[in-house]
Write an enzyme that holds these catalytic residues in place. Structure first.
Site, PDB file in Angstrom:
ATOM      1  N   ASP A   1       3.420 -22.018  -6.767  1.00  0.00           N
ATOM      2  CA  ASP A   1       4.383 -21.037  -6.248  1.00  0.00           C
ATOM      3  C   ASP A   1       5.800 -21.596  -6.357  1.00  0.00           C
ATOM      4  OD1 ASP A   1       5.619 -18.969  -4.858  1.00  0.00           O
ATOM      5  OD2 ASP A   1       4.946 -19.652  -2.889  1.00  0.00           O
TER       6      ASP A   1
ATOM      7  N   THR B   1      10.536 -10.950   1.108  1.00  0.00           N
ATOM      8  CA  THR B   1      10.321 -10.199   2.355  1.00  0.00           C
ATOM      9  C   THR B   1      11.338 -10.577   3.428  1.00  0.00           C
ATOM     10  OG1 THR B   1       8.597 -11.789   2.831  1.00  0.00           O
ATOM     11  CG2 THR B   1       7.888  -9.636   2.059  1.00  0.00           C
TER      12      THR B   1
ATOM     13  N   LYS C   1       8.297 -19.806  -8.109  1.00  0.00           N
ATOM     14  CA  LYS C   1       9.221 -18.660  -8.243  1.00  0.00           C
ATOM     15  C   LYS C   1      10.338 -18.948  -9.249  1.00  0.00           C
ATOM     16  CE  LYS C   1       8.478 -16.974  -3.507  1.00  0.00           C
ATOM     17  NZ  LYS C   1       7.674 -18.093  -2.929  1.00  0.00           N
TER      18      LYS C   1
ATOM     19  N   HIS D   1      13.226 -18.693 -11.856  1.00  0.00           N
ATOM     20  CA  HIS D   1      14.288 -17.700 -12.048  1.00  0.00           C
ATOM     21  C   HIS D   1      15.411 -18.392 -12.823  1.00  0.00           C
ATOM     22  CE1 HIS D   1      16.989 -14.418  -9.976  1.00  0.00           C
ATOM     23  NE2 HIS D   1      17.137 -14.460 -11.285  1.00  0.00           N
ATOM     24  N   ASP D   2      15.455 -18.142 -14.133  1.00  0.00           N
ATOM     25  CA  ASP D   2      16.434 -18.848 -14.960  1.00  0.00           C
ATOM     26  C   ASP D   2      16.578 -18.075 -16.272  1.00  0.00           C
ATOM     27  OD1 ASP D   2      17.998 -21.030 -16.123  1.00  0.00           O
ATOM     28  OD2 ASP D   2      17.025 -22.346 -14.650  1.00  0.00           O
TER      29      ASP D   2
ATOM     30  N   LYS E   1      -2.568 -22.671  -2.866  1.00  0.00           N
ATOM     31  CA  LYS E   1      -1.188 -22.431  -3.267  1.00  0.00           C
ATOM     32  C   LYS E   1      -0.384 -23.701  -3.020  1.00  0.00           C
ATOM     33  CE  LYS E   1       1.994 -19.952  -0.840  1.00  0.00           C
ATOM     34  NZ  LYS E   1       3.372 -20.453  -0.873  1.00  0.00           N
TER      35      LYS E   1
ATOM     36  N   PRO F   1      15.776 -16.915 -20.071  1.00  0.00           N
ATOM     37  CA  PRO F   1      14.425 -16.692 -20.620  1.00  0.00           C
ATOM     38  C   PRO F   1      13.781 -17.942 -21.214  1.00  0.00           C
ATOM     39  CG  PRO F   1      15.852 -14.859 -21.205  1.00  0.00           C
ATOM     40  CD  PRO F   1      16.727 -15.876 -20.525  1.00  0.00           C
TER      41      PRO F   1
ATOM     42  N   ARG G   1      -2.980 -12.223   8.566  1.00  0.00           N
ATOM     43  CA  ARG G   1      -3.364 -12.804   9.841  1.00  0.00           C
ATOM     44  C   ARG G   1      -4.726 -12.280  10.282  1.00  0.00           C
ATOM     45  NH1 ARG G   1      -0.525 -15.939   8.529  1.00  0.00           N
ATOM     46  NH2 ARG G   1       1.303 -16.863   9.480  1.00  0.00           N
TER      47      ARG G   1
ATOM     48  N   ARG H   1      -1.055 -21.053   7.710  1.00  0.00           N
ATOM     49  CA  ARG H   1      -1.293 -21.645   9.027  1.00  0.00           C
ATOM     50  C   ARG H   1      -2.587 -21.245   9.732  1.00  0.00           C
ATOM     51  NH1 ARG H   1       4.737 -20.181  10.473  1.00  0.00           N
ATOM     52  NH2 ARG H   1       4.148 -18.635   8.918  1.00  0.00           N
TER      53      ARG H   1
END
Ligand code: C5P
Length: 229
Positions: A59, A116, A61, A63-64, A32, A66, A177, A207
């Site tokens: 990654d 999240t 994301k 957002h704008d 990623k 179309p 994890r 991590r």
């Protein structure tokens, strides 16, 4: 259905990135690449991974409007990314533009539903009365109806999204994890085996692999956990 490990390449230099990729060798196929690395070093990161035979989840994301999102997805495909994502809250027209770009280029596109980091209070502050769970289901269903492959969701949302969107809907799940590893800032976590059993197609692990003393052993342990599930 099988589960695939994606290692999050959350480092701040190209040297660090490719030192870890070369060290991990065949233990990890998918990486990623996020805003931290891509904003600074751009397509060269993706090119470096592809030239090593790796697969890339970009990654960003998106957002704008179309048209912009559709073209950004085409750009992600053009530089060699295999998987990318958009924000589902961009709405149906934006999601359909992303789906069209996906169908045209072959890049797999998923959508982020509710970050999240957002709780009920955060949703209220942007004018939403729904609970986070209700909003996740609403946006996952919209994502599926607009023709995208799946969503990025937390491990605890897997059952909710599965029952709303079906078993073929792709789930990319961070916040993983391995048993016994430090949680860091992740609170709602699952082990690789639990996420695999719950039906995640991809788990994103940062991590616990990247910062491990022995990253190869850490990645192999995650793969073994997935296979044992
Ligand atoms: O190091 P760690 O395993 O926590 O890294 C998880 C990766 O997944 C990070 O790149 C983080 O930004 C991303 N992520 C997350 N939780 C989300 C969405 C993305 O941890 N809900």
């Amino acid at each position: 259905m099988s589960t695939t490990l994606i290692a999050a390449l959350d480092v701040s230099s190209m040297d660090d990135a490719f030192a870890i990729v070369d060290r991990l060798g065949d233990s990890v196929t998918w990486y990623k690449v996020g805003k931290q690395l891509f904003t600074r070093f751009g397509p060269a990161v993706v090119e470096g991974l592809k030239s090593r035979g790796k697969r890339v989840f970009l990654d960003m994301k998106f957002h704008d409007i179309p048209n912009t999102v559709g073209q950004a997805v085409r750009s992600a495909a053009a530089i060699g990314a295999d998987l990318c994502n958009v924000h589902a809250s961009g709405g149906p027209a934006m999601l359909r533009a992303a789906a069209e770009a996906s169908a045209e280029t072959g890049i797999v596109v998923t959508a982020v539903t509710v970050l999240t980091s957002m709780d009920q209070g955060e949703l209220k502050a942007i004018g939403l009365e729904a609970t986070p769970a209700e909003q996740v289901v609403r946006l996952a269903t919209l994502t599926r109806d607009c023709g995208l492959a799946g969503v990025v969701c937390s491990a605890l949302e897997i059952p909710l999204v599965k029952s709303a969107c079906g078993d073929d809907f792709v789930l990319v799940v961070p916040g993983i994890r391995p048993a016994g590893s430090a949680k860091g800032d992740q609170k709602r976590v699952m082990t690789p085996a639990e996420a695999a059993r719950a039906g995640a197609q991809f788990i994103v692990v940062g991590r616990p692999i990247i910062a491990a003393e022995d990253p190869v052993a850490a990645a192999n342990a995650v793969n073994a956990e997935i296979q044992g599930a």
